[in-house]
Write a protein that holds these residues in place. Structure first.
Motif, PDB file in Angstrom:
ATOM      1  N   TYR A 159      48.748  45.082  10.957  1.00 62.96           N
ATOM      2  CA  TYR A 159      47.637  44.945  10.048  1.00 62.96           C
ATOM      3  C   TYR A 159      46.359  44.821  10.525  1.00 62.96           C
ATOM      4  N   CYS A 160      46.193  44.110  11.405  1.00 56.96           N
ATOM      5  CA  CYS A 160      45.095  44.052  12.218  1.00 56.96           C
ATOM      6  C   CYS A 160      44.394  45.447  12.578  1.00 56.96           C
ATOM      7  N   VAL A 161      45.414  45.931  13.598  1.00 59.15           N
ATOM      8  CA  VAL A 161      45.050  47.140  14.292  1.00 59.15           C
ATOM      9  C   VAL A 161      44.646  48.017  13.210  1.00 59.15           C
ATOM     10  N   GLN A 162      45.714  48.347  12.301  1.00 55.64           N
ATOM     11  CA  GLN A 162      45.595  49.531  11.509  1.00 55.64           C
ATOM     12  C   GLN A 162      44.255  49.421  10.635  1.00 55.64           C
ATOM     13  N   SER A 163      43.681  48.159  10.451  1.00 60.51           N
ATOM     14  CA  SER A 163      42.607  47.855   9.670  1.00 60.51           C
ATOM     15  C   SER A 163      41.193  48.394  10.301  1.00 60.51           C
ATOM     16  N   ASN A 164      41.352  48.737  11.636  1.00 59.94           N
ATOM     17  CA  ASN A 164      40.241  49.058  12.542  1.00 59.94           C
ATOM     18  C   ASN A 164      40.596  50.390  13.279  1.00 59.94           C
ATOM     19  N   TYR A 165      41.740  50.882  13.184  1.00 58.50           N
ATOM     20  CA  TYR A 165      41.955  51.964  14.147  1.00 58.50           C
ATOM     21  C   TYR A 165      43.097  52.967  13.594  1.00 58.50           C
ATOM     22  N   HIS A 166      43.178  54.163  13.576  1.00 56.97           N
ATOM     23  CA  HIS A 166      44.430  54.867  13.509  1.00 56.97           C
ATOM     24  C   HIS A 166      44.453  56.062  14.520  1.00 56.97           C
ATOM     25  N   PHE A 167      45.768  56.714  14.548  1.00 57.19           N
ATOM     26  CA  PHE A 167      45.847  57.806  15.736  1.00 57.19           C
ATOM     27  C   PHE A 167      44.951  58.939  15.703  1.00 57.19           C
ATOM     28  N   PRO A 168      44.434  59.532  16.684  1.00 58.26           N
ATOM     29  CA  PRO A 168      43.530  60.368  16.523  1.00 58.26           C
ATOM     30  C   PRO A 168      44.246  62.044  16.362  1.00 58.26           C
TER      31      PRO A 168
END
Length: 200
Positions: free
Chosen positions: A83-92
């Motif tokens: 949740y924390c990662v997905q809130s700030n980053y997504h795969f390019p």
């Protein structure tokens, strides 16, 4: 809820090669509950440690409950980090073969899931289901069931799958970095994992 789960913590066994074994008695559960949370200690208001699920005996019931607690704790910890990662980053790279990108970070994790194509959701759920089946069958029969003596929370390796189908890394310690870890350190880390899982 958190304190109620304290009854199902792993306990050290005195006459075992490894101290991390199935906690199969109330005394074992109480000892481990004390290690996990010395303030609350053993707390089992529903007397689940005395239950006999499906007529399998209390040892099997404790194994089932312990395994369920550890498995759900791991899922909760992974979900929190995700949740924390997905809130700030997504795969390019593209999410679909058609070239559609991953849902934008600005949407938030819930809306990102809603924006994910149905086929991708089914792939995720299918992999989760296959991992559950692999766990239930003890890694193709390489380990006993967790209600029949396997250490609760110990996920089977993919060795049989690697030998018969194709190469895949294990979920725990895929590169063998912790294979020489001392039993005392394993026990300490397992208690930390239980506490972190209950927090998540």
């Amino acid at each position: 809820i958190v304190s109620g789960a304290a009854a199902f913590s792993p306990a050290p066994a005195a006459n075992s090669q490894s101290k991390l074994v199935l906690a199969d008695s109330k005394a074992d559960l109480a000892a481990l509950a004390d290690a996990a949370n010395p303030v609350v200690k053993y707390y089992d208001p529903l007397s689940l440690a005395d239950a006999d699920f499906w007529g399998q005996g209390t040892d099997a019931t404790i194994g089932f409950l312990r395994h369920a607690e550890i498995k759900h704790s791991r899922v909760a910890m992974a979900a929190f980090v995700g949740y924390c990662v997905q809130s700030n980053y997504h795969f390019p790279w593209a999410q679909t073969l058609a070239g559609a990108p991953h849902p934008a970070v600005a949407l938030g994790p819930e809306a990102q899931w809603d924006a994910t194509p149905a086929n991708a959701k089914w792939q995720i759920l299918t992999v989760i289901g296959l991992l559950e089946i692999w766990d239930e069958c003890g890694g193709g029969g390489s380990m006993p069931h967790y209600m029949r003596g396997r250490q609760p929370g110990k996920y089977p390796t993919f060795e049989n799958f690697r030998n018969e189908v194709h190469f895949v890394l294990d979920l725990y310690d895929p590169f063998g970095l912790f294979k020489n870890m001392k039993d005392e350190q394993k026990e300490r880390r397992l208690v930390m994992e239980i506490n972190n899982g209950r927090l998540a």
